[in-house]
Design a protein around this motif. Structure first.
Motif, PDB file in Angstrom:
ATOM      1  N   CYS A  15      48.038  58.879  57.964  1.00 27.18           N
ATOM      2  CA  CYS A  15      47.769  58.607  59.378  1.00 27.18           C
ATOM      3  C   CYS A  15      47.854  57.099  59.590  1.00 27.18           C
ATOM      4  O   CYS A  15      47.059  56.351  59.012  1.00 27.18           O
ATOM      5  CB  CYS A  15      46.378  59.099  59.785  1.00 27.18           C
ATOM      6  SG  CYS A  15      46.070  60.836  59.427  1.00 27.18           S
ATOM      7  N   ILE A  16      48.796  56.674  60.408  1.00 25.36           N
ATOM      8  CA  ILE A  16      48.949  55.254  60.681  1.00 25.36           C
ATOM      9  C   ILE A  16      49.160  55.055  62.171  1.00 25.36           C
ATOM     10  O   ILE A  16      49.570  55.970  62.884  1.00 25.36           O
ATOM     11  CB  ILE A  16      50.118  54.627  59.885  1.00 25.36           C
ATOM     12  CG1 ILE A  16      51.417  55.389  60.157  1.00 25.36           C
ATOM     13  CG2 ILE A  16      49.827  54.582  58.403  1.00 25.36           C
ATOM     14  CD1 ILE A  16      52.628  54.780  59.465  1.00 25.36           C
ATOM     15  N   GLY A  17      48.837  53.837  62.650  1.00 22.87           N
ATOM     16  CA  GLY A  17      49.046  53.535  64.060  1.00 22.87           C
ATOM     17  C   GLY A  17      47.766  53.154  64.760  1.00 22.87           C
ATOM     18  O   GLY A  17      46.884  52.512  64.175  1.00 22.87           O
ATOM     19  N   ALA A  18      47.644  53.569  66.030  1.00 25.17           N
ATOM     20  CA  ALA A  18      46.510  53.193  66.864  1.00 25.17           C
ATOM     21  C   ALA A  18      45.230  53.884  66.405  1.00 25.17           C
ATOM     22  O   ALA A  18      45.248  55.017  65.927  1.00 25.17           O
ATOM     23  CB  ALA A  18      46.800  53.535  68.328  1.00 25.17           C
ATOM     24  N   GLU A  19      44.099  53.204  66.600  1.00 23.09           N
ATOM     25  CA  GLU A  19      42.832  53.633  66.006  1.00 23.09           C
ATOM     26  C   GLU A  19      42.413  55.039  66.418  1.00 23.09           C
ATOM     27  O   GLU A  19      42.042  55.860  65.570  1.00 23.09           O
ATOM     28  CB  GLU A  19      41.716  52.656  66.374  1.00 23.09           C
ATOM     29  CG  GLU A  19      40.379  53.015  65.744  1.00 23.09           C
ATOM     30  CD  GLU A  19      39.246  52.107  66.186  1.00 23.09           C
ATOM     31  OE1 GLU A  19      38.354  51.841  65.374  1.00 23.09           O
ATOM     32  OE2 GLU A  19      39.261  51.672  67.361  1.00 23.09           O
ATOM     33  N   GLY A  20      42.419  55.336  67.728  1.00 20.78           N
ATOM     34  CA  GLY A  20      41.904  56.623  68.179  1.00 20.78           C
ATOM     35  C   GLY A  20      42.603  57.793  67.528  1.00 20.78           C
ATOM     36  O   GLY A  20      41.967  58.709  66.983  1.00 20.78           O
ATOM     37  N   GLY A  21      43.934  57.793  67.553  1.00 22.02           N
ATOM     38  CA  GLY A  21      44.688  58.881  66.953  1.00 22.02           C
ATOM     39  C   GLY A  21      44.543  58.922  65.447  1.00 22.02           C
ATOM     40  O   GLY A  21      44.460  60.003  64.848  1.00 22.02           O
ATOM     41  N   VAL A  22      44.499  57.757  64.811  1.00 20.87           N
ATOM     42  CA  VAL A  22      44.357  57.691  63.360  1.00 20.87           C
ATOM     43  C   VAL A  22      43.033  58.309  62.917  1.00 20.87           C
ATOM     44  O   VAL A  22      42.984  59.131  61.997  1.00 20.87           O
ATOM     45  CB  VAL A  22      44.472  56.235  62.871  1.00 20.87           C
ATOM     46  CG1 VAL A  22      43.958  56.091  61.440  1.00 20.87           C
ATOM     47  CG2 VAL A  22      45.910  55.761  62.952  1.00 20.87           C
ATOM     48  N   LEU A  23      41.936  57.918  63.567  1.00 18.39           N
ATOM     49  CA  LEU A  23      40.628  58.451  63.185  1.00 18.39           C
ATOM     50  C   LEU A  23      40.533  59.941  63.455  1.00 18.39           C
ATOM     51  O   LEU A  23      39.991  60.705  62.644  1.00 18.39           O
ATOM     52  CB  LEU A  23      39.519  57.702  63.921  1.00 18.39           C
ATOM     53  CG  LEU A  23      39.348  56.218  63.588  1.00 18.39           C
ATOM     54  CD1 LEU A  23      38.180  55.634  64.364  1.00 18.39           C
ATOM     55  CD2 LEU A  23      39.146  56.005  62.085  1.00 18.39           C
ATOM     56  N   ALA A  24      41.059  60.392  64.601  1.00 15.58           N
ATOM     57  CA  ALA A  24      40.992  61.813  64.938  1.00 15.58           C
ATOM     58  C   ALA A  24      41.783  62.642  63.936  1.00 15.58           C
ATOM     59  O   ALA A  24      41.296  63.664  63.439  1.00 15.58           O
ATOM     60  CB  ALA A  24      41.509  62.038  66.356  1.00 15.58           C
ATOM     61  N   ALA A  25      43.004  62.222  63.623  1.00 10.94           N
ATOM     62  CA  ALA A  25      43.814  62.965  62.656  1.00 10.94           C
ATOM     63  C   ALA A  25      43.188  62.922  61.274  1.00 10.94           C
ATOM     64  O   ALA A  25      43.246  63.906  60.520  1.00 10.94           O
ATOM     65  CB  ALA A  25      45.227  62.395  62.621  1.00 10.94           C
ATOM     66  N   GLY A  26      42.573  61.784  60.916  1.00 19.43           N
ATOM     67  CA  GLY A  26      41.895  61.689  59.632  1.00 19.43           C
ATOM     68  C   GLY A  26      40.714  62.637  59.526  1.00 19.43           C
ATOM     69  O   GLY A  26      40.486  63.249  58.485  1.00 19.43           O
ATOM     70  N   LEU A  27      39.958  62.783  60.613  1.00 20.65           N
ATOM     71  CA  LEU A  27      38.816  63.698  60.607  1.00 20.65           C
ATOM     72  C   LEU A  27      39.266  65.152  60.504  1.00 20.65           C
ATOM     73  O   LEU A  27      38.638  65.958  59.816  1.00 20.65           O
ATOM     74  CB  LEU A  27      37.974  63.486  61.858  1.00 20.65           C
ATOM     75  CG  LEU A  27      37.121  62.208  61.847  1.00 20.65           C
ATOM     76  CD1 LEU A  27      36.618  61.871  63.242  1.00 20.65           C
ATOM     77  CD2 LEU A  27      35.941  62.373  60.890  1.00 20.65           C
TER      78      LEU A  27
END
Length: 283
Positions: A15-27
């Motif tokens: 998961c790379i890129g902007a914080e919101g999407g990165v954290l959501a996909a990581g979770l």
């Protein structure tokens, strides 16, 4: 001459890129007990996938691949004023031994969805439309099918403090032990068998070759001037799910608040500067 890539890390999901999407996909990946690499980049501006990843060019296959998504970002407008709210219900499985009807394919609808997600404050682009840990559901308002991956649940109530989804994502990631690298940028994508196998990523300390066994997800948008989304509350107690939502056959997704039928009408937004409540419009 062919040279096999020497991977520094091999994980299920990159998961790379902007914080919101990165954290959501990581979770979502962590909820499924998958290994994940998180790298947050600061958008270089320009409103496309390359800018989201702070990619500066230099690699032909990577440039060509990222440019394949320009059709969505070229028509993306400003981010939504509020977090999207959607009421869903489970889809009914087909009866056994009955010939199932094949739903028609609407290419124009998928293109509109891509434009929508490209304009979302926390949008995503998936390398694969499979292996996304998503469940098919049906939107109550329009009856269309969507694919949903639960990031986590939140309790909303007029008796509780209004919720900042961005702070909630950071807190949930910390609780799960997810520690993203920051200030990263994409140097190039690494291809195998004509598909994306991983990425070469520059961090403040070193350059990493990270292999994605199942999927590579890019968190998009998240410009600084668009981060002042209102807080979320409710007119009466509601349990809502924060979800990544996509459509079958689409590589695009966005972060949404997903509720049971009827509960979407109870979700409200608090405009923090003026402390005003505004009803969420259901999808």
């Amino acid at each position: 001459m062919f040279t096999e890539t020497q991977w520094d890390h091999e994980v299920d999901i990159v998961c790379i890129g902007a914080e919101g999407g990165v954290l959501a996909a990581g979770l979502v990946a962590a909820n499924a007990d998958l290994d994940v690499y998180l790298g947050i980049s600061e958008s270089a501006g320009g409103g496309d996938l390359a800018a989201t990843l702070s990619y500066r060019g230099g690699d032909g296959p990577t440039t060509k691949h990222l440019a394949g998504f320009d059709y969505a970002f070229g028509r993306a407008g400003r981010a939504h004023s509020f977090w999207p709210v959607r009421a869903v219900e489970d889809t009914v499985p087909p009866r056994p031994h009955r010939r199932a009807a094949v739903e028609p394919f609407f290419g124009a609808a998928l293109e509109q969805w891509a434009h929508r997600c490209a304009a979302a404050a926390s949008g995503l682009v998936y390398n694969r439309v499979t292996k996304r840990q998503m469940t098919q559901m049906r939107s109550c308002a329009r009856g269309d099918k969507v694919e949903v991956a639960v990031v986590g649940s939140v309790e909303l109530s007029p008796n509780l403090p209004a919720l900042s989804l961005r702070e909630w994502l950071r807190s949930e990631a910390s609780d799960q032990g997810l520690r993203p690298e920051t200030e990263v940028r994409l140097l190039k994508l690494i291809f195998e068998d004509d598909g994306v196998a991983g990425a070469l990523i520059e961090t403040p300390d070193r350059v990493l070759a990270v292999r994605a066994r199942e999927n590579l997800v890019v968190g998009t948008r998240d410009f600084p001037m668009e981060r002042a989304h209102p807080l979320v509350s409710a007119t009466s107690p509601v349990t809502a799910n924060v979800c990544l939502v996509s459509k079958a056959a689409s590589r695009f997704g966005e972060l949404e608040i997903v509720t049971a039928p009827g509960d979407d009408n109870r979700v409200v937004f608090v405009d923090t500067p003026e402390a005003q409540l505004q009803l969420a419009s259901g999808l």
